[in-house]
Design a protein around this motif. Sequence first.
Motif, PDB file in Angstrom:
ATOM      1  N   PHE A 144      -9.446   0.956  -4.208  1.00  0.00           N
ATOM      2  CA  PHE A 144      -8.020   0.976  -3.864  1.00  0.00           C
ATOM      3  C   PHE A 144      -7.274  -0.166  -4.557  1.00  0.00           C
ATOM      4  O   PHE A 144      -6.135   0.007  -4.992  1.00  0.00           O
ATOM      5  N   GLN A 145      -7.914  -1.323  -4.657  1.00  0.00           N
ATOM      6  CA  GLN A 145      -7.324  -2.408  -5.441  1.00  0.00           C
ATOM      7  C   GLN A 145      -7.104  -1.962  -6.885  1.00  0.00           C
ATOM      8  O   GLN A 145      -6.052  -2.209  -7.480  1.00  0.00           O
ATOM      9  N   ASP A 198     -13.108  -0.679   0.117  1.00  0.00           N
ATOM     10  CA  ASP A 198     -13.044  -1.656  -0.978  1.00  0.00           C
ATOM     11  C   ASP A 198     -14.165  -2.678  -0.875  1.00  0.00           C
ATOM     12  O   ASP A 198     -14.826  -3.013  -1.868  1.00  0.00           O
ATOM     13  N   ARG A 247     -17.160  -3.385  -3.598  1.00  0.00           N
ATOM     14  CA  ARG A 247     -17.269  -4.708  -4.216  1.00  0.00           C
ATOM     15  C   ARG A 247     -18.628  -5.324  -3.941  1.00  0.00           C
ATOM     16  O   ARG A 247     -19.294  -5.831  -4.854  1.00  0.00           O
ATOM     17  N   MET A 284     -13.578  -5.103  -8.473  1.00  0.00           N
ATOM     18  CA  MET A 284     -12.453  -4.718  -7.619  1.00  0.00           C
ATOM     19  C   MET A 284     -12.837  -3.469  -6.844  1.00  0.00           C
ATOM     20  O   MET A 284     -13.569  -2.621  -7.350  1.00  0.00           O
ATOM     21  N   GLY A 285     -12.328  -3.365  -5.612  1.00  0.00           N
ATOM     22  CA  GLY A 285     -12.539  -2.142  -4.863  1.00  0.00           C
ATOM     23  C   GLY A 285     -11.701  -1.011  -5.447  1.00  0.00           C
ATOM     24  O   GLY A 285     -10.741  -1.249  -6.182  1.00  0.00           O
ATOM     25  N   GLU A 290      -9.800  -1.277   3.638  1.00  0.00           N
ATOM     26  CA  GLU A 290     -10.530  -2.541   3.493  1.00  0.00           C
ATOM     27  C   GLU A 290     -12.032  -2.337   3.483  1.00  0.00           C
ATOM     28  O   GLU A 290     -12.744  -2.964   2.688  1.00  0.00           O
TER      29      GLU A 290
END
Length: 292
Positions: free
Chosen positions: A230-231, A216, A220, A227-228, A213
């Motif tokens: 990992f996203q 990401d 961002r 998008m981060g 989190e």
Amino acid sequence: MADIRTVGVVGAGQMGAGIAQVSAQAGYDVVLYDVSLELATKGVEKIAAGLDRLVAGGKLDAGARDAALARLKPADGVNDLAPCDLMIEAATEKEEIKRRIFAQVCPVLRPDAILASNTSSISITRLASGTDRAERFLGIHFMNPVPVMKLVELVRGIATDEAVFEQSKRFVASLDKTMTISEDFPGFIVNRVLIPMINEAIYTLHEGVGSVESIDASMRLGANHPMGPFQLADFIGLDTCLSIMQVLHDGLADSKYRPCPLLVKYVEAGWLGRKVKRGFYDYRGETPVPTR
């Protein structure tokens, strides 16, 4: 050289269906082929559902939707690709699979038909050498999701004929896409920059620098990425990210492209991202939850 009027797309998954959709919307007759008529038909149904959403959202009128669907045909066997002026392969990012596809379709296609791969990283020159038409072979790399993303990378192999390349430029322009031209090096432009960034984010997680989190959110809000990493990795597919990193590592022989062991572990676990509902996030609940 004959004009491009009929486009064949091999692979009815997310990328292939997207390529088929934008081609049909641009006025081309499209033949969508997969290993079975059932899969090809499901691809057309997926396109129809996407066009229906555009109509419901006021982004497309019903007449244009119906016209595009009328141009789409699911292939009942490889021989249905025979009329194609341009055939685009959009299978999984595995060289041996792509080579098998080309061996299957080349005898069916007319000698003057153009053959293209949507590969995101594999050598166009090497793929072309395994076909009967290296001079009529090139890379046409669409971005995912195809109907939304404006960019297409055009990649010329060492043997690609100049007239074929120019005709392919006109085809891409007719789809209302913006093209960039990349030399035939591993990863081309987009993935040469993007996938190592994702791999470095995974190393940052692997080494305990930050959580999924926090990394990401940092990219961002700190780098203004939509998008981060990992996203984005989960959206692309962790197996695809790993395949591209392996192509970069093998092709460029530089340790900076070594795939992160944590990425390898996730792929070995079958946690490939959104398509299986688990990757760096778990998508099985109402909201995605980090898995690490």
